[in-house]
Scaffold this active site. Sequence first.
Site, PDB file in Angstrom:
ATOM      1  CE  LYS A  49      -4.053  -2.116   2.180  1.00  0.00           C
ATOM      2  NZ  LYS A  49      -3.528  -3.468   2.455  1.00  0.00           N
ATOM      3  NE  ARG A  50       6.167   0.943   1.364  1.00  0.00           N
ATOM      4  CZ  ARG A  50       6.062  -0.035   2.260  1.00  0.00           C
ATOM      5  NH1 ARG A  50       4.873  -0.492   2.581  1.00  0.00           N
ATOM      6  NH2 ARG A  50       7.130  -0.550   2.835  1.00  0.00           N
TER       7      ARG A  50
END
Length: 313
Positions: free
Chosen positions: A123-124
């Site tokens: 989830k960057r």
Amino acid sequence: MSAPASEDRSAARTGASVGARPGGTGETEPFGTRLADAMDARGPLCVGIDPHPSLVRDWGLPDGVPGLREFALRTLEAVGPYVAAVKPQAAFYERWGSAGMAVLEELIAGCRSAGVLCIVDAKRGDIGSTMNGYADAFLGKDSPLAGDCVTLSPFLGYGSLAPAIAEARATGRGVLVLALTSNPEGAQVQHARVASGASVAALIAAHAAVDNAEEVAGGARLGTVGLVTGATIGSAPGDVGADLAAVRGPLLAPGLGEQGGRPEDLPGTFGAAVGAVLASASRSVLRLGPDTTALGEAAKRLAGELAAATGRG
């Protein structure tokens, strides 16, 4: 409890590869095509390899790096033949620092050797050179942290994801962009409306559709850019005007089992887009460990139920 994971687990135990893979030899097919082929072959199931401390202890393992490694590699060995992909949640590996990240690298390499697609759930999301750095880390050709796909957060603006999408295309990998998550707090942002009246989620879906259009027109079964759309979101896609079918990319649907998602509910939620759904389960499968036979049987059974529900059975 069965014997600990060996240092040299055989790739043959987890089935044959579906399509050429990044980091290997030969021409690399686009991620969307490889994923669609894997869903046809094994059913549209993704198992999250998420070593929650309580689960690790329930397996009779120490909550430390040795337990983390045994948990991760044993799960891959057990479920690999029955899933389209696995999805390690990076946070459970990051909590042990460099030693935990080494386990994540080993798991990603093990997936590659076994021919099992790996979605790194990191989830960057950031801007500029920082986003470039994340792209290199999780999608770069020679990065040990690069699986087949990574999850991304678009809430600094969808355009901020451009470096990652470009890197994914260049290396035959994919990205899955948060769009309609199942946590209650997500609606505050994702269901919100902009000045035009469109919802944030609908705009994210529309951007993904544009990014995938040329690739799909060129023959890719699914595009490089997919969305994270929870298995428990019910009527949300229609409520917020998100055209998921137009995305023509993978739709990762977490939330099967423990969170209340059921295979039979997917057609009602995803409609015409249900054929692109990769449904994800974690704790409902992992609780059956450390018995690898029980883990494998649970994955096989759930994959079959999903195949029937989504028209692949």
